[in-house]
Design a protein around this motif. Structure first.
Motif, PDB file in Angstrom:
ATOM      1  N   ALA A 145       0.768  -1.416   0.044  1.00  0.00           N
ATOM      2  CA  ALA A 145      -0.026   0.029   0.066  1.00  0.00           C
ATOM      3  C   ALA A 145       0.858   1.105   0.291  1.00  0.00           C
ATOM      4  O   ALA A 145       0.722   2.262  -0.763  1.00  0.00           O
ATOM      5  N   ALA A 146       1.967   1.309   0.839  1.00  0.00           N
ATOM      6  CA  ALA A 146       2.790   2.361   0.983  1.00  0.00           C
ATOM      7  C   ALA A 146       3.523   2.620  -0.364  1.00  0.00           C
ATOM      8  O   ALA A 146       3.690   3.726  -0.898  1.00  0.00           O
ATOM      9  N   LEU A 147       3.772   1.547  -0.901  1.00  0.00           N
ATOM     10  CA  LEU A 147       4.590   1.632  -2.387  1.00  0.00           C
ATOM     11  C   LEU A 147       3.734   2.246  -3.574  1.00  0.00           C
ATOM     12  O   LEU A 147       4.232   2.945  -4.433  1.00  0.00           O
ATOM     13  N   GLU A 148       2.584   1.970  -3.523  1.00  0.00           N
ATOM     14  CA  GLU A 148       1.477   2.360  -4.229  1.00  0.00           C
ATOM     15  C   GLU A 148       1.346   4.066  -4.086  1.00  0.00           C
ATOM     16  O   GLU A 148       1.509   4.706  -5.241  1.00  0.00           O
ATOM     17  N   PHE A 149       1.514   4.625  -3.116  1.00  0.00           N
ATOM     18  CA  PHE A 149       1.444   5.907  -2.894  1.00  0.00           C
ATOM     19  C   PHE A 149       2.784   6.531  -3.159  1.00  0.00           C
ATOM     20  O   PHE A 149       2.728   7.564  -3.894  1.00  0.00           O
ATOM     21  N   PHE A 150       3.751   5.963  -3.029  1.00  0.00           N
ATOM     22  CA  PHE A 150       5.178   6.181  -3.489  1.00  0.00           C
ATOM     23  C   PHE A 150       5.237   6.532  -4.945  1.00  0.00           C
ATOM     24  O   PHE A 150       6.088   7.352  -5.715  1.00  0.00           O
ATOM     25  N   LYS A 151       4.445   5.434  -5.603  1.00  0.00           N
ATOM     26  CA  LYS A 151       4.598   5.433  -6.858  1.00  0.00           C
ATOM     27  C   LYS A 151       3.747   6.715  -7.513  1.00  0.00           C
ATOM     28  O   LYS A 151       4.165   7.431  -8.496  1.00  0.00           O
ATOM     29  N   TYR A 152       2.507   6.907  -6.976  1.00  0.00           N
ATOM     30  CA  TYR A 152       1.743   8.133  -7.189  1.00  0.00           C
ATOM     31  C   TYR A 152       2.808   9.376  -6.971  1.00  0.00           C
ATOM     32  O   TYR A 152       2.587  10.427  -7.860  1.00  0.00           O
ATOM     33  N   LEU A 153       3.632   9.517  -5.857  1.00  0.00           N
ATOM     34  CA  LEU A 153       4.443  10.462  -5.490  1.00  0.00           C
ATOM     35  C   LEU A 153       5.490  10.708  -6.611  1.00  0.00           C
ATOM     36  O   LEU A 153       6.041  12.008  -6.810  1.00  0.00           O
ATOM     37  N   GLY A 264       0.817  10.139   6.498  1.00  0.00           N
ATOM     38  CA  GLY A 264       0.744   8.784   7.283  1.00  0.00           C
ATOM     39  C   GLY A 264      -0.325   7.646   6.485  1.00  0.00           C
ATOM     40  O   GLY A 264      -0.904   8.182   5.615  1.00  0.00           O
ATOM     41  N   MET A 265      -0.264   6.713   6.975  1.00  0.00           N
ATOM     42  CA  MET A 265      -1.194   5.656   6.676  1.00  0.00           C
ATOM     43  C   MET A 265      -2.095   4.974   7.537  1.00  0.00           C
ATOM     44  O   MET A 265      -1.741   4.759   8.752  1.00  0.00           O
ATOM     45  N   THR A 266      -3.275   4.840   7.326  1.00  0.00           N
ATOM     46  CA  THR A 266      -3.918   4.351   8.205  1.00  0.00           C
ATOM     47  C   THR A 266      -5.144   3.271   7.586  1.00  0.00           C
ATOM     48  O   THR A 266      -5.266   3.427   6.117  1.00  0.00           O
ATOM     49  N   ALA A 267      -5.833   2.615   8.267  1.00  0.00           N
ATOM     50  CA  ALA A 267      -6.817   1.605   7.657  1.00  0.00           C
ATOM     51  C   ALA A 267      -8.265   2.228   7.558  1.00  0.00           C
ATOM     52  O   ALA A 267      -9.018   1.753   6.864  1.00  0.00           O
ATOM     53  N   TRP A 268      -8.181   3.329   8.387  1.00  0.00           N
ATOM     54  CA  TRP A 268      -9.779   3.661   8.432  1.00  0.00           C
ATOM     55  C   TRP A 268      -9.818   5.171   9.030  1.00  0.00           C
ATOM     56  O   TRP A 268      -8.732   5.597  10.232  1.00  0.00           O
ATOM     57  N   LEU A 269     -10.776   6.016   8.764  1.00  0.00           N
ATOM     58  CA  LEU A 269     -10.783   7.499   9.563  1.00  0.00           C
ATOM     59  C   LEU A 269     -12.327   7.579   9.466  1.00  0.00           C
ATOM     60  O   LEU A 269     -13.149   7.059   8.689  1.00  0.00           O
ATOM     61  N   PRO A 270     -12.757   8.120  10.275  1.00  0.00           N
ATOM     62  CA  PRO A 270     -14.249   8.514  10.505  1.00  0.00           C
ATOM     63  C   PRO A 270     -14.936   9.285   9.298  1.00  0.00           C
ATOM     64  O   PRO A 270     -16.049   8.938   9.038  1.00  0.00           O
ATOM     65  N   SER A 271     -13.957   9.756   8.649  1.00  0.00           N
ATOM     66  CA  SER A 271     -14.805  10.309   7.445  1.00  0.00           C
ATOM     67  C   SER A 271     -14.708   9.430   6.212  1.00  0.00           C
ATOM     68  O   SER A 271     -15.107   9.897   4.911  1.00  0.00           O
ATOM     69  N   VAL A 272     -14.222   8.265   6.370  1.00  0.00           N
ATOM     70  CA  VAL A 272     -14.563   7.400   5.464  1.00  0.00           C
ATOM     71  C   VAL A 272     -16.161   6.908   4.947  1.00  0.00           C
ATOM     72  O   VAL A 272     -17.031   6.863   5.874  1.00  0.00           O
ATOM     73  N   ALA A 273     -16.107   7.156   3.599  1.00  0.00           N
ATOM     74  CA  ALA A 273     -17.701   7.513   3.172  1.00  0.00           C
ATOM     75  C   ALA A 273     -18.200   6.022   2.798  1.00  0.00           C
ATOM     76  O   ALA A 273     -18.112   5.560   1.461  1.00  0.00           O
ATOM     77  N   ASN A 274     -18.427   5.053   3.587  1.00  0.00           N
ATOM     78  CA  ASN A 274     -19.182   3.892   3.303  1.00  0.00           C
ATOM     79  C   ASN A 274     -20.385   3.695   4.414  1.00  0.00           C
ATOM     80  O   ASN A 274     -20.175   4.109   5.693  1.00  0.00           O
ATOM     81  N   ASN A 356      -5.941  -3.513   0.530  1.00  0.00           N
ATOM     82  CA  ASN A 356      -6.986  -2.737   0.051  1.00  0.00           C
ATOM     83  C   ASN A 356      -7.583  -1.765   1.090  1.00  0.00           C
ATOM     84  O   ASN A 356      -8.191  -0.721   0.877  1.00  0.00           O
ATOM     85  N   ILE A 357      -7.415  -2.034   2.324  1.00  0.00           N
ATOM     86  CA  ILE A 357      -7.982  -1.352   3.252  1.00  0.00           C
ATOM     87  C   ILE A 357      -7.309  -0.178   3.476  1.00  0.00           C
ATOM     88  O   ILE A 357      -7.618   1.042   4.257  1.00  0.00           O
ATOM     89  N   TRP A 358      -5.930  -0.019   3.403  1.00  0.00           N
ATOM     90  CA  TRP A 358      -4.978   1.005   3.748  1.00  0.00           C
ATOM     91  C   TRP A 358      -5.256   2.202   2.878  1.00  0.00           C
ATOM     92  O   TRP A 358      -5.496   2.160   1.725  1.00  0.00           O
ATOM     93  N   LEU A 359      -5.268   3.356   3.781  1.00  0.00           N
ATOM     94  CA  LEU A 359      -5.479   4.628   2.968  1.00  0.00           C
ATOM     95  C   LEU A 359      -4.263   5.650   3.425  1.00  0.00           C
ATOM     96  O   LEU A 359      -3.817   5.411   4.475  1.00  0.00           O
ATOM     97  N   GLN A 360      -3.815   6.563   2.704  1.00  0.00           N
ATOM     98  CA  GLN A 360      -3.084   7.475   2.957  1.00  0.00           C
ATOM     99  C   GLN A 360      -3.897   8.612   3.667  1.00  0.00           C
ATOM    100  O   GLN A 360      -4.677   9.245   2.823  1.00  0.00           O
ATOM    101  N   PHE A 361      -3.246   9.299   4.509  1.00  0.00           N
ATOM    102  CA  PHE A 361      -3.843  10.559   5.118  1.00  0.00           C
ATOM    103  C   PHE A 361      -2.813  11.671   5.375  1.00  0.00           C
ATOM    104  O   PHE A 361      -1.644  11.316   5.149  1.00  0.00           O
ATOM    105  N   GLN A 362      -3.550  13.071   5.538  1.00  0.00           N
ATOM    106  CA  GLN A 362      -2.479  13.959   5.597  1.00  0.00           C
ATOM    107  C   GLN A 362      -3.173  14.812   6.758  1.00  0.00           C
ATOM    108  O   GLN A 362      -4.265  15.165   6.918  1.00  0.00           O
ATOM    109  N   TYR A 363      -2.185  15.415   7.690  1.00  0.00           N
ATOM    110  CA  TYR A 363      -2.728  16.019   8.885  1.00  0.00           C
ATOM    111  C   TYR A 363      -3.019  17.576   8.284  1.00  0.00           C
ATOM    112  O   TYR A 363      -2.335  18.246   7.503  1.00  0.00           O
TER     113      TYR A 363
END
Lengths: 387, 285
Positions: A145-153, A264-274, A356-363
């Motif tokens: 999951a992190a590498l996917e993000f680095f690919k985007y960066l 950073g990376m987390t699996a969930w945040l309260p703002s996740v829309a499902n 697939n559950i990981w998502l990247q967040f930013q403060y």
């Protein structure tokens, strides 16, 4: 006389219902003095409330503190198995603790529902244990999951990554793999170890200045978050992104201005829309009067709900019948769909979630916002960030 | 050259807080004769006082220095009266076990009350920097260094220029003779142990700004403080500052110039203890 018969029937009916209801005691073994452990326990309790409210099965929890240390966790598990005599245990948050539990778990043979423990060392330790259900992704899922993000960066123009990694098992175990994978993506990488908790990064960060990294990627613990964010500015490093990978972030970090734009990376945040996530947030707020950012809370909730489903389907307290039904569970969760498959390496039989559950967040301004992948982002990534 | 200068600055700035923690420990060891393993927990209490005041009132941690020093002085005095004084004549091993037990107890009380989580305060200057040519000075370490210099200056002034301070030094040099001269050694011990705890508390406040507050925040600094007082010579208060600078400088140089040095930093103080003790025993032989 008719009334007497009706009352008698009602009493017998209720008694029958009570007898039909499957009741099971479940041990919960978590580091409840930590934010993540407390959140996990809250999630489990919330899930158990939901299961019990359904009326078909009843779960009773026996909660013990693993102290976030093997020396406390092993006797605590022994107590659960020999004194409380539970057949099912929910626990295993930290990898080191869970690894230490592998021997006693195999000795007492409970159905072990593992909430955390991402290290593949744990995967190896439980490879020959058939009652091991691992919900959390493994470390190679995290890396993917992190590498996917680095690919985007990389596509955004980032070329140089400075990695600060703590020199214990957590930080250094996968560092060579990380390095190779990043270099394969086209990055130039400079990696330096540090001693977690030392609080002194100025020397290493000063050395990084000559490298002029686009990304400062640190793999350490919560104690390192603020010193790194502060000293990066103090030495004038000016990366385009500070990306951290601690198991938990410090309490109050989001209120500190230095956290702004840290990712950073987390699996969930309260703002996740499902729907399941929204439902979880509402239930959690109603029960505990607050909203949590800790993904271990919905993880505990999911474990309790899936156990409830398995219990209901098994109609029995026999742990093997419950395990057989748990293996068939398919459900929507705040993280997305859950079902159990063998792990990617084939070492364990029941793996719940993957990368697939990981998502990247930013403060940003006091909260964490999902920024990647685009399908789950609440706002675009601020790149370059302002440090 | 710029890298070397920056490394030296980094080392000197780090030395301030090292000296502050170590001076407190040196007072306990040198004057009272107690190896206080709970010194790091006094530092932790200081950090939590600053954190709690910040969270409840928004008070800048540096403004809570006085209160933290006062509270920790009282904690130190109570510890001395309740725990240390009864074992002053006991074998050293018993004394050490007592302070070790106190350390474990305080850490576990903090775990029960605050949990194991890391807590951070938020000030406007935590990431601030002063630039001079190509060199940078982080504002929090600079503030901590300046405050350490002022506090240690005041401590040395007290020890050199006041009757009570001279009494403290006299007791540090000889435990029997000052009593024969009418100095109340028990009061001196009480004062020294209270001051020792107060210095730890002040250091804790600074750590709450630069690092965090947690039940284990004082541990690493206490280990370094032990290395410093060993290097200075047990009980030698004057030697603490040069020893702190030497240790901090060695750490900065290793961290900057040794490949992978960040992982070796914590080994420096072990090396310092090892080399110092070995050298002293060779010299004495």
């Amino acid at each position: 006389m008719k009334k007497v018969w009706m009352v008698l029937l009602a009493v017998l009916g209720l008694a029958g219902l009570a007898l039909a209801q499957t009741t099971v005691r479940v041990g919960v073994l978590l580091p409840i003095s930590t934010v993540a452990g407390k959140a996990a326990l809250n999630g489990v309790q919330l899930g158990v409330d939901q299961v019990n409210a359904g009326g078909k099965v009843k779960i009773e929890l026996v909660v013990v503190d693993d102290g976030n240390a093997p020396a406390t966790a092993v006797p605590a598990l022994t107590k659960l198995m020999t004194v409380d005599r539970v057949d099912i245990v929910i626990g295993g948050l930290a990898s080191g603790v869970t690894f230490a539990l592998s021997g006693p778990v195999k000795q007492y043979q409970p159905l072990f529902l593992c909430i955390g423990a991402a290290s593949s060392v744990v995967e190896q330790a439980f490879s020959d244990y058939g009652r091991f259900f691992h919900y959390h992704p493994w470390d190679y899922h995290n890396v993917a999951a992190a590498l996917e993000f680095f690919k985007y960066l990389y596509d955004q123009g980032a070329r140089r990554v400075a990695i600060l990694y703590e020199d214990g098992p957590f930080g250094s175990a996968g560092i060579q793999t990380y390095r190779q994978q990043l270099e394969r993506q086209g990055y130039t990488v400079q990696a330096e170890p540090f001693k977690s908790g030392s609080g002194n990064f100025t020397a290493i960060l000063t050395r990084f200045k000559g490298f002029r990294p686009d990304i400062l990627y640190w793999i350490g613990y919560d104690v390192d978050a603020l010193p790194i964010a502060a000293q990066t500015r103090q030495v004038g490093l000016e990366p385009k992104l500070i990306y951290g990978a601690p198991p938990a972030w410090p309490t109050g970090f989001e209120k500190n201005n230095l956290s702004n734009d840290v990712a950073g990376m987390t699996a969930w945040l309260p703002s996740v829309a499902n729907n399941e996530s929204r439902r979880f947030v509402n239930l959690y707020r109603r029960k505990f009067g607050e909203v949590t950012d800790e993904y271990m809370a919905p993880m505990g909730y999911v474990i309790a709900l899936s156990l409830g489903k398995a219990l209901e389907a098994a109609g029995s307290t026999d742990k093997d019948r419950i395990a057989a039904e748990l293996a068939k569970v398919q459900m929507e969760t705040p993280f997305g769909p859950l079902s159990f498959k063998p792990s990617d390496t084939g070492r364990t039989r029941f793996q719940g979630f993957n990368q697939n559950i990981w998502l990247q967040f930013q403060y940003l301004e006091g909260s964490r916002r999902p920024v990647f992948p685009a399908s789950r982002a609440a706002r675009p990534l601020r790149f370059p960030g302002n440090y | 050259m710029e890298l070397l200068l920056q490394t030296i600055i980094n080392g000197i700035l780090a030395a301030g807080i090292y000296a502050l923690v170590a001076s407190g420990l040196a007072l306990a060891v040198g004057v009272v004769g107690i190896v206080n393993f709970a010194h790091g927990e006094f530092t932790m209490i200081g950090a939590f006082i600053a954190y709690l005041l910040f969270v409840s009132t928004g008070l800048d941690p540096f403004l809570s220095l006085g209160l933290a020093a006062l509270v920790l002085f009282m904690v130190g005095a109570i510890t001395y009266l309740g725990l240390i004084r009864p074992v002053l004549a006991a074998p050293e091993l018993n004394q050490m076990l007592l302070t070790f037990g106190l350390s474990v107890a305080l850490q576990n009380i903090a775990l029960l009350v605050f949990g194991a989580d890391t807590r951070v305060v938020s000030t406007s200057y935590q990431g601030a920097t002063l630039a001079l040519g190509g060199l940078s000075f982080g504002v929090p370490p600079l503030l901590a260094f300046a405050l350490s210099v002022v506090i240690l200056g005041a401590l040395y002034g007290f020890l050199d220029r006041t009757r009570l301070g001279l009494a403290v030094r006299a007791v540090a040099q000889n435990r029997l003779a000052p009593g024969l001269l009418g100095i109340e050694t028990q009061r001196v011990y009480l004062l020294a142990f209270g001051l020792s705890a107060a210095l730890a508390g002040v250091a804790g406040v600074m750590l709450s700004v630069m690092l965090y507050a947690s039940p284990t925040v004082g541990f690493a600094y206490t280990l370094k403080a032990f290395a410093i007082i060993v290097m200075a010579g047990l009980g030698n208060l004057r030697g603490v500052v040069p020893a702190a600078i030497t240790l901090a400088m060695a750490e900065a140089l290793v961290s900057t110039y040794v490949p992978g040095g960040g992982g070796w930093v914590e080994a420096v103080f072990f090396l310092v203890i090892f080399v110092t003790l070995t050298w002293r025993s060779w010299r004495a032989a």
